[in-house]
Design an enzyme around this catalytic site. Structure first.
Site, PDB file in Angstrom:
ATOM      1  N   SER A 139       0.870  -1.184   0.000  1.00  0.00           N
ATOM      2  CA  SER A 139       0.000   0.000   0.000  1.00  0.00           C
ATOM      3  C   SER A 139       0.905   1.232   0.000  1.00  0.00           C
ATOM      4  CB  SER A 139      -0.840  -0.009   1.283  1.00  0.00           C
ATOM      5  OG  SER A 139      -1.455   1.238   1.515  1.00  0.00           O
ATOM      6  N   TYR A 152      -2.017  -1.294  10.526  1.00  0.00           N
ATOM      7  CA  TYR A 152      -1.997  -1.401   9.057  1.00  0.00           C
ATOM      8  C   TYR A 152      -0.667  -0.880   8.505  1.00  0.00           C
ATOM      9  CZ  TYR A 152      -3.862  -1.052   4.258  1.00  0.00           C
ATOM     10  OH  TYR A 152      -4.077  -1.189   2.903  1.00  0.00           O
TER      11      TYR A 152
HETATM   12  P1  NAD Z   1     -11.548  -6.060   0.160  1.00  0.00           P
HETATM   13  O1  NAD Z   1     -12.088  -6.015   1.548  1.00  0.00           O
HETATM   14  O2  NAD Z   1     -12.448  -5.767  -0.978  1.00  0.00           O
HETATM   15  O3  NAD Z   1     -10.854  -7.450  -0.112  1.00  0.00           O
HETATM   16  C1  NAD Z   1     -10.130  -8.091   0.866  1.00  0.00           C
HETATM   17  C2  NAD Z   1     -10.180  -9.543   0.574  1.00  0.00           C
HETATM   18  O4  NAD Z   1      -9.517 -10.234   1.609  1.00  0.00           O
HETATM   19  C3  NAD Z   1     -11.606 -10.080   0.495  1.00  0.00           C
HETATM   20  O5  NAD Z   1     -11.726 -10.990  -0.576  1.00  0.00           O
HETATM   21  C4  NAD Z   1     -11.761 -10.789   1.840  1.00  0.00           C
HETATM   22  O6  NAD Z   1     -12.668 -11.866   1.776  1.00  0.00           O
HETATM   23  C5  NAD Z   1     -10.345 -11.247   2.058  1.00  0.00           C
HETATM   24  N1  NAD Z   1     -10.042 -11.550   3.430  1.00  0.00           N
HETATM   25  C6  NAD Z   1     -10.261 -10.797   4.535  1.00  0.00           C
HETATM   26  N2  NAD Z   1      -9.909 -11.478   5.622  1.00  0.00           N
HETATM   27  C7  NAD Z   1      -9.476 -12.693   5.204  1.00  0.00           C
HETATM   28  C8  NAD Z   1      -8.990 -13.834   5.866  1.00  0.00           C
HETATM   29  N3  NAD Z   1      -8.898 -13.894   7.202  1.00  0.00           N
HETATM   30  N4  NAD Z   1      -8.639 -14.907   5.117  1.00  0.00           N
HETATM   31  C9  NAD Z   1      -8.755 -14.881   3.774  1.00  0.00           C
HETATM   32  N5  NAD Z   1      -9.206 -13.819   3.097  1.00  0.00           N
HETATM   33  C10 NAD Z   1      -9.556 -12.737   3.820  1.00  0.00           C
HETATM   34  O7  NAD Z   1     -10.283  -5.102   0.181  1.00  0.00           O
HETATM   35  P2  NAD Z   1      -9.384  -4.501  -1.002  1.00  0.00           P
HETATM   36  O8  NAD Z   1      -9.539  -3.038  -0.904  1.00  0.00           O
HETATM   37  O9  NAD Z   1      -9.607  -5.190  -2.284  1.00  0.00           O
HETATM   38  O10 NAD Z   1      -7.923  -4.854  -0.440  1.00  0.00           O
HETATM   39  C11 NAD Z   1      -7.100  -5.875  -0.962  1.00  0.00           C
HETATM   40  C12 NAD Z   1      -5.655  -5.592  -0.567  1.00  0.00           C
HETATM   41  O11 NAD Z   1      -5.246  -4.351  -1.134  1.00  0.00           O
HETATM   42  C13 NAD Z   1      -5.445  -5.470   0.943  1.00  0.00           C
HETATM   43  O12 NAD Z   1      -4.212  -6.060   1.301  1.00  0.00           O
HETATM   44  C14 NAD Z   1      -5.406  -3.958   1.150  1.00  0.00           C
HETATM   45  O13 NAD Z   1      -4.677  -3.615   2.299  1.00  0.00           O
HETATM   46  C15 NAD Z   1      -4.726  -3.530  -0.123  1.00  0.00           C
HETATM   47  N6  NAD Z   1      -4.949  -2.116  -0.465  1.00  0.00           N
HETATM   48  C16 NAD Z   1      -6.208  -1.623  -0.704  1.00  0.00           C
HETATM   49  C17 NAD Z   1      -6.357  -0.270  -1.058  1.00  0.00           C
HETATM   50  C18 NAD Z   1      -7.714   0.337  -1.353  1.00  0.00           C
HETATM   51  O14 NAD Z   1      -7.807   1.559  -1.519  1.00  0.00           O
HETATM   52  N7  NAD Z   1      -8.780  -0.442  -1.495  1.00  0.00           N
HETATM   53  C19 NAD Z   1      -5.235   0.542  -1.160  1.00  0.00           C
HETATM   54  C20 NAD Z   1      -3.969   0.008  -0.906  1.00  0.00           C
HETATM   55  C21 NAD Z   1      -3.829  -1.324  -0.572  1.00  0.00           C
END
Ligand code: NAD
Length: 257
Positions: A139, A152
């Site tokens: 991130s 985080y």
């Molecule tokens: P999201 O909540 O849409 O997806 C997260 C996924 O992780 C989901 O499929 C959920 O089911 C899964 N998950 C959660 N807990 C779990 C567990 N215990 N075991 C297995 N799977 C689990 O979130 P996202 O925004 O798509 O985030 C995905 C990644 O990208 C994360 O690592 C997040 O930190 C990173 N990220 C997101 C953003 C953003 O703006 N959305 C920005 C930077 C980084």
């Protein structure tokens, strides 16, 4: 079909960025293993639909990324892992002095420790296959900090560190490890927050996105899951053979500030 014959495992891939990465890798011809902690009919249906649309083999394997043994079982059960995308992640927002210990432990386990377990289990499979890609979804918070996101930010900085160590330990092999560092990505979860933010700030959609949500993103545009997926495909291409141990930001200039 550049990635035909390769199997990609993407943790936390039933929604958001993980699903976007799965789409792009499947479109590039990779067989795909989807994962989340749930065990619902719709999870298996999602994998089947993805496979049918792209003409690749897909599976759904339930495994809880907060549990080390589950992380390792995911890789073992898949049986093959040419491309490992450590994507599963959660967030919790609170000041350090009142941060619930259980939430701290969960954020560190799912965002950081899971990547240690899956990587440990996947590297021998990559070595056997003579090729591998580890792609860690960190991130902008792997490179910079924000208040109230101690777990985080610590986890994502940890992911960047783990990325460098994995790259050094595989440097002389045809295996690379890199971290993608997205800024704010427009996922269904983020989209769902927009109406609340509009109400809270008394702003229209465009203004709340620009002034509140993308305050730190100079481009004033969200990144997309498709762009993160496209970057993952690039990291799997021969052009990226010598790219290892580094971070690629997709943050509209956030970390240039
Ligand atoms: P999201 O909540 O849409 O997806 C997260 C996924 O992780 C989901 O499929 C959920 O089911 C899964 N998950 C959660 N807990 C779990 C567990 N215990 N075991 C297995 N799977 C689990 O979130 P996202 O925004 O798509 O985030 C995905 C990644 O990208 C994360 O690592 C997040 O930190 C990173 N990220 C997101 C953003 C953003 O703006 N959305 C920005 C930077 C980084």
């Amino acid at each position: 079909m550049r990635l035909s014959g390769k199997t990609a495992i993407i943790t936390g891939s039933t929604s958001g960025i993980g699903l976007g990465i799965a789409e792009e890798l499947a479109q590039a011809g990779a067989d795909v293993v989807l994962n989340s902690f749930t065990d619902r009919d719709e999870d298996y249906a999602l994998a089947e639909d993805l496979g049918q649309r792209h003409g690749v083999s897909t599976r759904y394997i339930p495994a809880d990324m907060s549990q080390g043994e589950d992380c390792r079982r995911l890789i073992r059960e898949a049986g093959r892992c040419d491309i490992l995308v450590n994507n599963a992640g959660i967030q919790h927002v609170a000041g350090i002095d009142e941060f619930p210990v259980a939430r701290w432990d969960a954020v560190i386990a799912i965002n950081l420790t899971s990547a240690f377990h899956t990587t440990a289990e996947a590297l021998p499979l990559m070595r056997d296959a003579g090729w591998g890609r580890v792609i860690n979804i960190a991130s902008a918070h792997g490179l910079t900090a924000s208040p109230y996101k101690s777990a985080y930010v610590a986890a994502k900085h940890g992911v960047v560190g783990l990325t460098k160590v994995t790259a050094l330990e595989t440097a002389e092999e045809p295996i690379t490890c890199n971290a993608i560092c997205p800024g704010y990505v427009l996922t269904p979860l983020v989209e769902a927050q927009i109406p609340d933010q509009m109400k809270k700030h008394g702003m229209d959609r465009e203004t709340v996105i620009r002034e509140v949500m993308l305050e730190r993103q100079p481009s004033k545009a969200f990144a997309t899951a498709q762009q993160v997926g496209g970057t993952a495909v690039f990291l799997c291409s021969p052009a990226a053979d010598q790219i290892t141990g580094t971070t690629i930001s997709i943050d509209g200039g956030w970390t240039a500030l």
